[in-house]
Design a protein around this motif. Structure first.
Motif, PDB file in Angstrom:
ATOM      1  N   UNK A 199      -8.414  -1.783  14.202  1.00 48.62           N
ATOM      2  CA  UNK A 199      -7.138  -2.320  14.696  1.00 48.62           C
ATOM      3  C   UNK A 199      -6.537  -3.301  13.706  1.00 48.62           C
ATOM      4  N   UNK A 200      -7.385  -4.113  13.068  1.00 53.30           N
ATOM      5  CA  UNK A 200      -6.862  -5.090  12.108  1.00 53.30           C
ATOM      6  C   UNK A 200      -6.321  -4.402  10.855  1.00 53.30           C
ATOM      7  N   UNK A 201      -7.004  -3.356  10.395  1.00 53.33           N
ATOM      8  CA  UNK A 201      -6.500  -2.618   9.232  1.00 53.33           C
ATOM      9  C   UNK A 201      -5.168  -1.964   9.588  1.00 53.33           C
ATOM     10  N   UNK A 202      -5.095  -1.377  10.766  1.00 53.49           N
ATOM     11  CA  UNK A 202      -3.835  -0.774  11.226  1.00 53.49           C
ATOM     12  C   UNK A 202      -2.752  -1.836  11.365  1.00 53.49           C
ATOM     13  N   UNK A 203      -3.155  -3.012  11.790  1.00 53.54           N
ATOM     14  CA  UNK A 203      -2.225  -4.127  11.940  1.00 53.54           C
ATOM     15  C   UNK A 203      -1.596  -4.486  10.596  1.00 53.54           C
ATOM     16  N   UNK A 204      -2.420  -4.559   9.556  1.00 53.07           N
ATOM     17  CA  UNK A 204      -1.901  -4.873   8.221  1.00 53.07           C
ATOM     18  C   UNK A 204      -0.970  -3.759   7.744  1.00 53.07           C
ATOM     19  N   UNK A 205      -1.312  -2.518   8.062  1.00 54.20           N
ATOM     20  CA  UNK A 205      -0.431  -1.401   7.701  1.00 54.20           C
ATOM     21  C   UNK A 205       0.940  -1.559   8.368  1.00 54.20           C
ATOM     22  N   UNK A 206       0.947  -2.017   9.625  1.00 57.19           N
ATOM     23  CA  UNK A 206       2.206  -2.175  10.348  1.00 57.19           C
ATOM     24  C   UNK A 206       3.025  -3.363   9.849  1.00 57.19           C
ATOM     25  N   UNK A 207       2.361  -4.332   9.212  1.00 60.42           N
ATOM     26  CA  UNK A 207       3.085  -5.498   8.693  1.00 60.42           C
ATOM     27  C   UNK A 207       4.087  -5.099   7.635  1.00 60.42           C
ATOM     28  N   UNK A 208       3.765  -4.075   6.886  1.00 59.87           N
ATOM     29  CA  UNK A 208       4.653  -3.595   5.818  1.00 59.87           C
ATOM     30  C   UNK A 208       5.691  -2.670   6.447  1.00 59.87           C
ATOM     31  N   UNK A 209       6.656  -3.258   7.107  1.00 59.90           N
ATOM     32  CA  UNK A 209       7.624  -2.460   7.863  1.00 59.90           C
ATOM     33  C   UNK A 209       8.557  -1.642   6.971  1.00 59.90           C
ATOM     34  N   UNK A 210       8.877  -2.122   5.772  1.00 63.08           N
ATOM     35  CA  UNK A 210       9.780  -1.362   4.899  1.00 63.08           C
ATOM     36  C   UNK A 210       9.036  -0.448   3.929  1.00 63.08           C
ATOM     37  N   UNK A 211       7.697  -0.503   3.902  1.00 65.57           N
ATOM     38  CA  UNK A 211       6.901   0.429   3.104  1.00 65.57           C
ATOM     39  C   UNK A 211       6.846   0.138   1.624  1.00 65.57           C
ATOM     40  N   UNK A 212       7.215  -1.060   1.187  1.00 63.00           N
ATOM     41  CA  UNK A 212       7.193  -1.359  -0.242  1.00 63.00           C
ATOM     42  C   UNK A 212       5.835  -1.898  -0.721  1.00 63.00           C
ATOM     43  N   UNK A 213       4.884  -2.029   0.169  1.00 59.95           N
ATOM     44  CA  UNK A 213       3.547  -2.490  -0.219  1.00 59.95           C
ATOM     45  C   UNK A 213       3.406  -4.000  -0.271  1.00 59.95           C
ATOM     46  N   UNK A 214       4.463  -4.724   0.065  1.00 58.33           N
ATOM     47  CA  UNK A 214       4.425  -6.194   0.059  1.00 58.33           C
ATOM     48  C   UNK A 214       4.701  -6.724   1.465  1.00 58.33           C
ATOM     49  N   UNK A 215       4.060  -7.839   1.761  1.00 54.39           N
ATOM     50  CA  UNK A 215       4.204  -8.455   3.084  1.00 54.39           C
ATOM     51  C   UNK A 215       4.534  -9.918   2.879  1.00 54.39           C
TER      52      UNK A 215
END
Length: 148
Positions: A110-126
């Motif tokens: 869930x935490x890994x998926x959470x970090x994936x969702x943080x990048x809402x625009x998909x540019x690899x930066x949060x």
């Protein structure tokens, strides 16, 4: 002195009826009053307890948000942003530690998926705001599927 009142109730049956009614109704009335007072007290204590729990939860979330900010700042580049892969590799174990201390229900996936969702625009930066908001939201009980 009781002898002077002997036969009082036999001579006056209305008084006997009044006394029996008074004792019964008075007893029921006192029981109802006592029950109401006890119930009101229970409701008041419950309301106070809920308020205390809400404040404790808010303080816990503020603490988690502060620690999440510290984790982010330790990983952020000079531009003020962190790369998603760095967060997954370095921040997830630290977030797991924070959540374990706080008693937050989570899984590593869930935490890994959470970090994936943080990048809402998909540019690899949060950025910091995204990171902190999502970590605190997850700690509050909102799971990754709900955050999307």
């Amino acid at each position: 002195d009781y002898i002077a009142h002997d036969g009082l109730l036999q001579d006056r049956p209305g008084l006997l009826g009044f006394l029996i009614s008074f004792i019964l109704l008075g007893s029921f009335g006192m029981m109802a009053l006592l029950t109401g007072v006890i119930s009101e007290s229970m409701f008041e204590k419950n309301r106070i307890r809920q308020e205390e729990m809400r404040k404790e939860h808010e303080n816990l979330l503020e603490g988690i948000g502060g620690r999440a900010e510290d984790i982010y700042l330790s990983l952020a580049s000079e531009t003020g942003e962190a790369r998603k892969n760095d967060l997954i590799k370095s921040a997830v174990p630290q977030i797991e530690e924070i959540f374990e201390e706080a008693g937050v229900d989570f899984t590593h996936g869930c935490l890994v998926e959470l970090v994936e969702l943080m990048d809402s625009n998909g540019d690899g930066r949060i950025d910091l705001a995204e990171f902190k908001k999502v970590v605190v939201t997850f700690a509050a009980g909102v799971k990754p599927l709900s955050i999307q």
